[in-house]
Design a protein around this motif. Structure first.
Motif, PDB file in Angstrom:
ATOM      1  N   TYR A   5     -16.328   3.146  -8.168  1.00  0.00           N
ATOM      2  CA  TYR A   5     -15.418   2.647  -8.075  1.00  0.00           C
ATOM      3  C   TYR A   5     -15.294   1.613  -6.989  1.00  0.00           C
ATOM      4  O   TYR A   5     -15.744   1.582  -5.852  1.00  0.00           O
ATOM      5  N   HIS A  61     -16.846  -0.922 -15.214  1.00  0.00           N
ATOM      6  CA  HIS A  61     -15.225  -0.623 -15.027  1.00  0.00           C
ATOM      7  C   HIS A  61     -16.091   0.812 -16.029  1.00  0.00           C
ATOM      8  O   HIS A  61     -14.683   1.155 -16.604  1.00  0.00           O
ATOM      9  N   ALA A  89     -10.529  10.279 -14.521  1.00  0.00           N
ATOM     10  CA  ALA A  89      -9.990   9.838 -15.490  1.00  0.00           C
ATOM     11  C   ALA A  89     -12.005   8.934 -16.312  1.00  0.00           C
ATOM     12  O   ALA A  89     -11.731   8.806 -17.638  1.00  0.00           O
ATOM     13  N   LYS A 173     -13.816  -3.576 -24.663  1.00  0.00           N
ATOM     14  CA  LYS A 173     -14.460  -5.245 -23.560  1.00  0.00           C
ATOM     15  C   LYS A 173     -13.028  -4.067 -22.282  1.00  0.00           C
ATOM     16  O   LYS A 173     -12.220  -4.186 -23.169  1.00  0.00           O
ATOM     17  N   TRP A 174     -13.922  -4.486 -20.838  1.00  0.00           N
ATOM     18  CA  TRP A 174     -13.180  -4.208 -20.650  1.00  0.00           C
ATOM     19  C   TRP A 174     -11.798  -5.543 -20.026  1.00  0.00           C
ATOM     20  O   TRP A 174     -12.441  -6.429 -20.698  1.00  0.00           O
ATOM     21  N   VAL A 175     -10.563  -5.818 -19.997  1.00  0.00           N
ATOM     22  CA  VAL A 175      -9.845  -6.688 -19.878  1.00  0.00           C
ATOM     23  C   VAL A 175      -9.392  -7.003 -18.988  1.00  0.00           C
ATOM     24  O   VAL A 175      -9.415  -8.178 -17.570  1.00  0.00           O
ATOM     25  N   LYS A 176      -8.721  -5.961 -17.705  1.00  0.00           N
ATOM     26  CA  LYS A 176      -8.392  -5.947 -15.804  1.00  0.00           C
ATOM     27  C   LYS A 176      -8.132  -4.965 -15.895  1.00  0.00           C
ATOM     28  O   LYS A 176      -7.380  -3.256 -16.538  1.00  0.00           O
ATOM     29  N   ASP A 177      -7.584  -4.603 -14.649  1.00  0.00           N
ATOM     30  CA  ASP A 177      -7.357  -3.784 -13.512  1.00  0.00           C
ATOM     31  C   ASP A 177      -5.975  -3.658 -13.243  1.00  0.00           C
ATOM     32  O   ASP A 177      -6.244  -4.985 -12.853  1.00  0.00           O
ATOM     33  N   GLU A 178      -5.798  -3.206 -12.760  1.00  0.00           N
ATOM     34  CA  GLU A 178      -4.330  -3.058 -12.332  1.00  0.00           C
ATOM     35  C   GLU A 178      -3.745  -1.455 -11.244  1.00  0.00           C
ATOM     36  O   GLU A 178      -3.223  -0.969 -11.769  1.00  0.00           O
ATOM     37  N   VAL A 179      -4.799  -1.908 -10.155  1.00  0.00           N
ATOM     38  CA  VAL A 179      -4.922  -0.630  -9.341  1.00  0.00           C
ATOM     39  C   VAL A 179      -3.873  -0.873  -8.029  1.00  0.00           C
ATOM     40  O   VAL A 179      -3.839  -2.080  -7.504  1.00  0.00           O
ATOM     41  N   GLN A 180      -3.734   0.306  -7.382  1.00  0.00           N
ATOM     42  CA  GLN A 180      -2.760  -0.024  -6.284  1.00  0.00           C
ATOM     43  C   GLN A 180      -3.756  -0.382  -4.588  1.00  0.00           C
ATOM     44  O   GLN A 180      -4.820   0.809  -4.680  1.00  0.00           O
ATOM     45  N   ASN A 234       1.607   5.276 -11.484  1.00  0.00           N
ATOM     46  CA  ASN A 234       0.964   6.812 -11.996  1.00  0.00           C
ATOM     47  C   ASN A 234       0.004   7.364 -11.168  1.00  0.00           C
ATOM     48  O   ASN A 234       0.509   8.756 -11.487  1.00  0.00           O
ATOM     49  N   ASP A 235      -0.318   6.836 -10.649  1.00  0.00           N
ATOM     50  CA  ASP A 235      -1.642   6.758  -9.526  1.00  0.00           C
ATOM     51  C   ASP A 235      -1.312   8.508  -8.401  1.00  0.00           C
ATOM     52  O   ASP A 235      -1.660   8.873  -8.077  1.00  0.00           O
TER      53      ASP A 235
ATOM     54  N   PHE B 161      -5.841   7.722 -22.507  1.00  0.00           N
ATOM     55  CA  PHE B 161      -4.578   7.968 -21.749  1.00  0.00           C
ATOM     56  C   PHE B 161      -3.839   6.815 -21.641  1.00  0.00           C
ATOM     57  O   PHE B 161      -3.447   6.240 -20.730  1.00  0.00           O
ATOM     58  N   GLY B 182      -6.671   5.392 -10.095  1.00  0.00           N
ATOM     59  CA  GLY B 182      -6.308   5.162  -8.937  1.00  0.00           C
ATOM     60  C   GLY B 182      -4.899   3.658  -9.828  1.00  0.00           C
ATOM     61  O   GLY B 182      -4.409   2.532  -8.671  1.00  0.00           O
ATOM     62  N   MET B 184      -3.850   1.547 -13.436  1.00  0.00           N
ATOM     63  CA  MET B 184      -3.937   0.267 -14.720  1.00  0.00           C
ATOM     64  C   MET B 184      -5.030   0.015 -14.742  1.00  0.00           C
ATOM     65  O   MET B 184      -4.895  -0.295 -14.407  1.00  0.00           O
ATOM     66  N   THR B 186      -6.744  -2.015 -18.869  1.00  0.00           N
ATOM     67  CA  THR B 186      -6.390  -2.191 -19.957  1.00  0.00           C
ATOM     68  C   THR B 186      -7.720  -2.886 -20.667  1.00  0.00           C
ATOM     69  O   THR B 186      -8.135  -3.584 -20.420  1.00  0.00           O
ATOM     70  N   THR B 188      -9.753  -3.186 -24.726  1.00  0.00           N
ATOM     71  CA  THR B 188      -9.527  -3.967 -26.348  1.00  0.00           C
ATOM     72  C   THR B 188     -10.688  -3.299 -26.892  1.00  0.00           C
ATOM     73  O   THR B 188     -11.570  -3.657 -26.406  1.00  0.00           O
TER      74      THR B 188
END
Lengths: 309, 269
Positions: A5, A61, A89, A173-180, A234-235, B161, B182, B184, B186, B188
């Motif tokens: 990761y 990803h 996950a 397809k991966w779009v984006k990550d929003e990771v702390q 959430n994490d 999830f 970690g 979120m 996204t 598609t």
């Protein structure tokens, strides 16, 4: 199946190695960005015989359609009898998808390995412990990281070679990550965890727990209620369907101790509860219970611990 | 003579049939008791409910209908006759029709995700849904496998999830925001596909009395695993089910100072 990761080997993979080593000869498969560096690390881990690695972009990803296809092809080519991954996950996403190619069930979140075909796992939020025996030719397991002490990072002398890439499927397809982004200790591995619930009342009050955690280098966790309410991301959620932790010390602050939360922390060695409701269920699992107003007790505790440090 | 050519635009609606499996499980608030014979959890006279994650999946499907995306919602449940109550709840929430796969197998132990996935696949091949919305895990067996297995069997894309589902303008694909370790992520994909639903995707509605009454008129088709030609025999033999080790009871402390003293004496900090 190892996990990378952010270009790095995920430490819980070492728990999967330890678990797999109890069954037989271990080959680690690692795919995605950073796999080559991770492979070099894995080759040195006690118990690893061989490492197969690929940095082909379609594995980035953790896309399950791609990872599971690689896994299936690798298992078939190598005649592996068991596939083990640390519960996460990533592994929950890919492992069951791969298992169906072998018409196999998955034994999820194994807490103990009795033999190559017999495993112990938790059901009903940890209230019923199940011992199961698998009759599948290829057995797929995810293992609970807190139940298997990580394999030592040195002492291994495994070989590293290229994994044979599977053809990209391109179906998701991966779009984006929003990771702390955090430099705080990782929740599932920290020796001390401080968790907060609805008693904290708002997002800002969680700073009280950050202040308590800091001198002890503790991780901070949360209940589902406060994540739902938006006080925490959430994490941080600890529980039946969130993260499972088993630290040396778990300090439960302003949380009632719902069945679903307790499921994620009842393996902690010592549990301390601070709550102003003497009847809160958390006191039934706590080793030390302090019935007090957390807004009074937590700063006091922080000050005294801070002084000691 | 001029002929006016009128061009008739026919709005062919994009079909989106949504299939939602719903599991009947022990109610989340019930204190679980393990039978002394170690064969399983005691379910006699215990309150049963729709699995909370399945409720979220039904709610999402119904919302997709209300927003004009889904054209039909089909609820499926597998198990004994009492599963029909669970299907009726889904119908009362807004599902259009139900399918009950009848089996007397214990659905918290013997009926396992691999078998469930095969049954759902058989039904999906017949019903041809564009989308499968599945609860992420059942709170009895805590497996978290079924959605992923269905996707693998169908060779469809998957997003597990899910905490947010956005249907594309052309209704042919979805963006799914999902909860990962970690934070979120996204992803598609184009339909058909499988989405497993997590806690924060939505807050399920309570079925209103008028809707419960309306639900009585909706159909529930009954089939068996034999009809669907699926072998549902368990792969994992349950050798025993036991209570977890009990924790020694703790003690209350009177103050922060006392707490610290106790923790220091026990060499915990």
């Amino acid at each position: 199946l190892a996990e990378v990761y952010g270009g790095k080997l995920v430490p819980n993979t070492l728990s999967a190695v330890a678990a797999a080593a109890k069954i037989g000869e271990v080959t680690a498969l690692v795919a995605g960005q950073g796999a080559k560096t991770a492979a070099a690390e894995l080759a040195k881990v006690a118990g690893v015989t061989a490492v197969l690695a690929t940095e082909a972009a379609h594995y980035d990803h953790g896309l399950p359609e791609e990872v599971s296809t690689l896994l299936v092809e690798t298992v078939k080519a190598g005649n592996f009898t068991h596939v083990v991954s640390a519960t996460s996950a990533f592994s929950k996403n890919a492992i069951p998808r791969a298992a169906v190619a072998f018409d196999s069930m998955v034994i999820s979140d194994v807490a103990e390995i009795k033999s190559e075909d017999t495993f112990i796992r938790n059901t009903y939020a940890g209230n019923a412990v199940s011992t199961v025996k698998s009759s599948d030719a290829v057995k797929f397991l995810t293992v609970r990281p807190t139940s298997f002490e990580r394999a030592a990072k040195e002492g291994g002398n495994g070989s590293v070679s290229d994994a044979k890439d599977s053809a990209p499927k391109g179906s998701s397809k991966w779009v984006k990550d929003e990771v702390q982004k955090t430099d705080k200790p990782e929740l599932t591995a920290a020796p001390i965890v401080v968790s907060g619930g609805r008693g904290l009342k708002n997002k800002e009050n969680f700073k009280l727990l950050d202040d308590l955690a800091a001198p002890m280098k503790a991780a901070v966790g949360a209940t589902r209620a406060v994540v739902d309410a938006g006080y925490c991301p959430n994490d941080m959620q600890v529980g039946q369907t969130g993260k499972v932790v088993a630290p040396n010390l778990y300090i439960a602050v302003g949380l009632s101790g719902a069945i679903q939360h307790v499921a994620g922390m009842k393996d902690s060695k010592v549990i301390v509860a601070i709550n102003n409701d003497a009847d809160a269920p958390i006191f039934q699992v706590a080793d030390y219970g302090l019935v007090a107003d957390l807004f009074d007790a937590v700063p006091k505790l922080t000050e005294k611990i801070g002084r000691a440090h | 003579q001029r002929r006016d050519m009128g061009i008739l635009f026919v709005n062919i609606p994009v079909k989106m049939r949504v299939l939602v499996p719903v599991k009947r499980v022990i109610d989340y608030a019930v204190k679980v008791r393990v039978k002394p014979d170690k064969k399983g959890v005691d379910l006699t006279n215990v309150k049963m409910s729709m699995n909370p994650f399945c409720e979220i999946a039904v709610e999402q499907a119904v919302r997709l209908k209300e927003s004009g995306h889904a054209t039909e919602v089909i609820a499926v449940s597998i198990g004994p006759k009492t599963c029909q109550e669970t299907i009726r709840t889904a119908l009362a929430m807004g599902a259009d029709r139900g399918i009950h796969v009848y089996t007397e197998m214990r659905t918290d132990q013997e009926l396992q995700p691999l078998a469930v996935a095969k049954l759902i696949k058989a039904i999906a091949e017949k019903e041809q849904p564009e989308l499968l919305l599945v609860g992420k895990q059942a709170i009895d067996d805590d497996c978290n496998q079924t959605a992923q297995m269905i996707a693998g069997l169908m060779n469809w894309p998957q997003a597990t999830f899910a905490s947010k589902v956005t249907v594309h303008e052309d209704k042919k694909g979805v963006d799914v925001m999902r909860e990962v370790d970690g934070g979120m992520q996204t992803v598609t994909f184009k339909l058909p596909g499988v989405i497993s639903c997590d806690l924060r995707l939505n807050e399920p509605r309570y079925a209103t009395l008028p809707n419960i009454m309306k639900a009585r008129k909706k159909t529930i088709e009954q089939v068996t695993p034999e009809d669907l030609k699926v072998d549902v025999s368990p792969r994992l033999e349950v050798l025993s089910v036991e209570e977890p080790p009990a924790r020694a009871s703790g003690a209350k402390v009177g103050s922060v100072d006392e707490l610290l003293t106790q923790l220091k004496n026990a060499k915990i900090i």
